[in-house]
Design an enzyme around this catalytic site. Structure first.
Site, PDB file in Angstrom:
ATOM      1  N   GLN A   1       0.831  -1.200   0.000  1.00  0.00           N
ATOM      2  CA  GLN A   1       0.000   0.000   0.000  1.00  0.00           C
ATOM      3  C   GLN A   1       0.869   1.256   0.000  1.00  0.00           C
ATOM      4  OE1 GLN A   1      -2.191   1.080   3.841  1.00  0.00           O
ATOM      5  NE2 GLN A   1      -3.785   0.050   2.652  1.00  0.00           N
TER       6      GLN A   1
ATOM      7  N   HIS B   1       0.361  -4.398   3.373  1.00  0.00           N
ATOM      8  CA  HIS B   1      -1.008  -4.494   3.866  1.00  0.00           C
ATOM      9  C   HIS B   1      -1.275  -5.913   4.349  1.00  0.00           C
ATOM     10  CE1 HIS B   1      -5.604  -3.633   3.247  1.00  0.00           C
ATOM     11  NE2 HIS B   1      -5.327  -4.182   4.412  1.00  0.00           N
TER      12      HIS B   1
ATOM     13  N   PHE C   1      -3.615  -3.961  13.982  1.00  0.00           N
ATOM     14  CA  PHE C   1      -3.523  -4.222  12.551  1.00  0.00           C
ATOM     15  C   PHE C   1      -2.963  -5.615  12.308  1.00  0.00           C
ATOM     16  CE2 PHE C   1      -1.269  -2.635   8.414  1.00  0.00           C
ATOM     17  CZ  PHE C   1      -2.201  -3.310   7.636  1.00  0.00           C
TER      18      PHE C   1
ATOM     19  N   HIS D   1      -5.316  -8.404  13.354  1.00  0.00           N
ATOM     20  CA  HIS D   1      -6.362  -8.618  12.347  1.00  0.00           C
ATOM     21  C   HIS D   1      -5.827  -9.425  11.172  1.00  0.00           C
ATOM     22  CE1 HIS D   1      -9.603  -7.777   9.485  1.00  0.00           C
ATOM     23  NE2 HIS D   1      -8.666  -7.425   8.623  1.00  0.00           N
ATOM     24  N   GLU D   2      -4.647  -9.064  10.674  1.00  0.00           N
ATOM     25  CA  GLU D   2      -4.088  -9.752   9.509  1.00  0.00           C
ATOM     26  C   GLU D   2      -3.803 -11.219   9.811  1.00  0.00           C
ATOM     27  OE1 GLU D   2      -3.783  -8.602   6.314  1.00  0.00           O
ATOM     28  OE2 GLU D   2      -4.959  -6.953   7.149  1.00  0.00           O
TER      29      GLU D   2
ATOM     30  N   LYS E   1      -7.423 -13.101  10.605  1.00  0.00           N
ATOM     31  CA  LYS E   1      -8.291 -13.252   9.440  1.00  0.00           C
ATOM     32  C   LYS E   1      -7.627 -14.042   8.325  1.00  0.00           C
ATOM     33  CE  LYS E   1     -11.076 -10.801   6.009  1.00  0.00           C
ATOM     34  NZ  LYS E   1     -11.602  -9.497   5.521  1.00  0.00           N
ATOM     35  N   HIS E   2      -6.373 -13.735   8.033  1.00  0.00           N
ATOM     36  CA  HIS E   2      -5.695 -14.329   6.874  1.00  0.00           C
ATOM     37  C   HIS E   2      -4.627 -15.356   7.254  1.00  0.00           C
ATOM     38  CE1 HIS E   2      -7.670 -11.372   4.310  1.00  0.00           C
ATOM     39  NE2 HIS E   2      -7.242 -10.410   5.108  1.00  0.00           N
TER      40      HIS E   2
END
Length: 223
Positions: free
Chosen positions: A31, A58, A108, A111-112, A115-116
């Site tokens: 990003q 990102h 951040f 979350h990454e 989720k991923h």
């Protein structure tokens, strides 16, 4: 009895194989901070201060060849800060958060991972997941790829084609370029997607691209 045992072994091998191939490839997404900040939503610098004028990570996102993706795959392996202690300094500079209010990036990265990253545990544990993304950033070096072709973050507009060609020539693979809109409504270079095989070790041509399109001329804002 031998037939039943053989059938069991075949079924077990199928289950193991299915588990080890639970996604097809990764999107590695970087990003441009100037474009994140130059929107009506604006941004907040991390608590460590303004990031460098460089592409930031990102995420590293498992995907399927049909364009769908898995998410939040394992609630039993939450983000653990101790797992990234050896790369924390690099994370702060190369994977910075720009979300408001200002923070240290933990939310951040949590979350990454949750989720991923939990969807790639068959090949990458938590430390390896973040280390792999950091290494891919160095390998691709998008800013150098662009500036070496005269495409600089100076608020000028460049053709989408020239941006894609500069990146492709440098890294050897076709990128997907995502745009957003600045405060004046102009299209600007926002994110660059490259694809990585499902071991996380090699760049590949993307089996499928995300949705969305840019104009033929896009801004590369300063930061």
């Amino acid at each position: 009895m031998k037939f039943i045992y053989s059938l069991f072994v075949i079924q077990l091998l199928f289950v193991v194989s299915a588990f080890s191939q639970d996604f097809d490839f990764f999107y590695f997404v970087q990003q441009w901070p100037g474009s994140y900040c130059d929107t009506q939503k604006s941004c907040c610098y991390p608590s460590t201060g303004k990031p460098a004028a460089d592409f930031g990570i990102h995420g590293l996102w498992p995907n399927y060849n049909d364009g769908t993706y898995p998410s939040n795959c394992d609630s039993n392996t939450p983000f653990d800060r101790t797992q990234i202690s050896s790369v924390l300094k690099r994370m702060k500079s190369e994977w910075p958060t720009l979300a408001c209010p200002s923070n240290d990036g933990i939310n951040f990265w949590t979350h990454e991972w949750e989720k991923h990253g939990t969807c790639s545990e068959s090949v990458l544990d938590q430390h390896s997941y973040f280390q792999t993304a950091l290494d891919l950033k160095h390998q691709t070096n998008l800013l150098q790829a662009l500036t070496s072709k005269g495409i600089k973050p100076n608020g000028e507009s460049y053709t989408l084609q020239s941006i894609k060609e500069a990146i492709q020539e440098s890294v050897g693979y076709t990128p997907f370029v995502e745009c957003n809109v600045d405060t004046s409504g102009n299209s600007q270079l926002y994110q660059v997607y490259l694809c990585v095989d499902n071991s996380g070790s090699s760049l590949i041509e993307c089996p499928v691209y995300p949705h969305g399109k840019c104009g033929s001329e896009i801004e590369f804002p300063a930061f």
